[in-house]
Scaffold this active site. Structure first.
Site, PDB file in Angstrom:
ATOM      1  N   THR A   4       5.108  59.007   6.980  1.00 31.55           N
ATOM      2  CA  THR A   4       3.699  58.620   7.105  1.00 31.55           C
ATOM      3  C   THR A   4       2.727  59.428   6.230  1.00 31.55           C
ATOM      4  O   THR A   4       2.899  60.631   6.047  1.00 31.55           O
ATOM      5  CB  THR A   4       3.252  58.739   8.586  1.00 31.55           C
ATOM      6  OG1 THR A   4       4.195  58.068   9.402  1.00 31.55           O
ATOM      7  CG2 THR A   4       1.891  58.140   8.846  1.00 31.55           C
ATOM      8  N   VAL A  11       7.344  48.591  15.761  1.00 28.68           N
ATOM      9  CA  VAL A  11       6.047  49.041  15.251  1.00 28.68           C
ATOM     10  C   VAL A  11       5.734  50.394  15.880  1.00 28.68           C
ATOM     11  O   VAL A  11       5.868  50.569  17.096  1.00 28.68           O
ATOM     12  CB  VAL A  11       4.938  48.019  15.602  1.00 28.68           C
ATOM     13  CG1 VAL A  11       3.568  48.553  15.221  1.00 28.68           C
ATOM     14  CG2 VAL A  11       5.206  46.692  14.880  1.00 28.68           C
ATOM     15  N   GLY A  39       4.392  61.445  12.590  1.00 23.11           N
ATOM     16  CA  GLY A  39       5.458  61.929  13.468  1.00 23.11           C
ATOM     17  C   GLY A  39       6.114  60.789  14.219  1.00 23.11           C
ATOM     18  O   GLY A  39       5.992  59.628  13.838  1.00 23.11           O
ATOM     19  N   GLY A  65       6.490  57.974  16.299  1.00 26.06           N
ATOM     20  CA  GLY A  65       5.484  57.022  16.743  1.00 26.06           C
ATOM     21  C   GLY A  65       5.550  56.672  18.214  1.00 26.06           C
ATOM     22  O   GLY A  65       4.514  56.486  18.862  1.00 26.06           O
TER      23      GLY A  65
HETATM   24  N1  GLY Z   1       4.491  57.782  12.733  1.00 22.48           N
HETATM   25  C1  GLY Z   1       5.053  56.662  12.107  1.00 22.48           C
HETATM   26  C2  GLY Z   1       5.965  55.891  12.932  1.00 22.48           C
HETATM   27  O1  GLY Z   1       6.541  56.389  13.891  1.00 22.48           O
HETATM   28  O2  GLY Z   1       6.143  54.729  12.625  1.00 22.48           O
END
Ligand code: GLY
Length: 302
Positions: free
Chosen positions: A170, A199, A222, A224
């Protein structure tokens, strides 16, 4: 006060990738800073700076992102304008080189906030955003990583942040322009070997991204699933609002909450409405950079 803060992922960045991460966040910061310095607005600075990192194969965003279980790049992004609290987001797109630009188009022109998959790509086509071949976004590094991971039956998304493998993760930018407007943008390829359609936090307003001129802006990086559980970006904004606008304390407390409540790993950047910075992470490394009008040169670290 003009001010900008950038992250290029919080994870176990290996020694041989430190320089590329350093240069990558330095480049993004420079592009965003120049826009602000020339009197440009925070939304343009954020979009352009995120684009730089999406186009840089170093990062897990745009070109060079991790592949999902089907061996495809699947991208998420969001942007939020703190002046109006308008926002736009895309998730699970395969043919968009710069998802942050599509997210901005949705913010600027759509009645909706979040478009996913085919619908998001249809919107892109109808609004003049270039569609690319999905293979154009795939690098050999990620193809090799995918080959290794898919043979590991024990591999789970959560393990991606526990040193079993070394994912990058990210990118995000928060900017404050000379008109007092704050904007935040976040873009990602998500976790390596993710289930198709998964997602994460990055395109979810309040989880990966938040901006409000009355308080500040936050972008996260990190794992998600954990970030979503604690609504990380809005949590840090609320902490900042409650603690007298101290972005560093809010970022640190946010990471403490992430770890304690959700066993989560990652990082957060925060900017308050005065242009002050906050950075916290509980991963071995985080690529980060910031600059404001009071500084002679940017702070950059990995
Ligand atoms: N922080 C990005 C994800 O976990 O998709």
């Amino acid at each position: 006060m003009i001010s900008i803060i950038v992250h290029g992922g919080a994870w176990d960045i290996p020694d041989d990738a430190v320089e590329s991460h350093y240069k990558g966040v330095e480049h993004a910061l420079d592009v965003g800073w120049k826009i602000l310095k020339l009197g440009g607005n925070a939304v343009d600075a954020v979009e352009q700076a995120v684009q730089i990192m999406e186009n840089n194969e170093t990062f897990d965003a745009g070109y060079g992102s991790h592949l999902n279980q089907l061996g495809e790049v699947e991208l998420d992004a969001s942007i939020m304008d703190g002046k109006t609290i308008r926002c736009g987001a895309v998730a699970a797109v395969h043919h968009i080189k710069n998802p942050i630009t599509l997210a901005r188009k949705i913010m600027d022109e759509s009645e909706h906030i979040l478009l996913v998959g085919n619908g998001a790509e249809q919107y892109a086509k109808e609004h003049g955003i270039t569609i690319c071949e999905s293979t154009e976004l795939v690098t050999q590094r990620e193809r090799d990583r995918w080959e290794t991971l898919r043979t590991k039956k024990e591999f789970k998304t959560k393990d991606a942040f526990k040193k079993l493998v070394r994912p990058s993760d990210t990118v995000g930018v928060v900017a404050l322009d000379q008109y007092g407007n704050i904007c935040t943008g976040t873009s990602t390829g998500g976790t390596p070997n993710k289930y198709p359609g998964r997602v994460g936090d990055s395109p979810l307003i309040g989880c990966g991204t938040y901006a409000d001129n009355e308080v500040g802006g936050v972008s996260t990086t990190g794992w998600g699933e954990a970030m979503i559980k604690v609504v990380m970006a809005k949590t840090v904004i609320d902490l900042m609002e409650m603690n007298g606008s101290n972005p560093q304390k809010a970022a640190e407390r946010g990471i403490e909450i992430l770890h304690r409540k959700a066993d989560g790993f990652g990082g957060v950047i925060a900017l308050n409405k005065q242009g002050g910075f906050g950075i916290a992470f509980n991963t071995p490394r985080m690529a980060r950079a910031y600059m404001n009008i009071d500084m002679n040169k940017p702070f950059i670290a990995v």
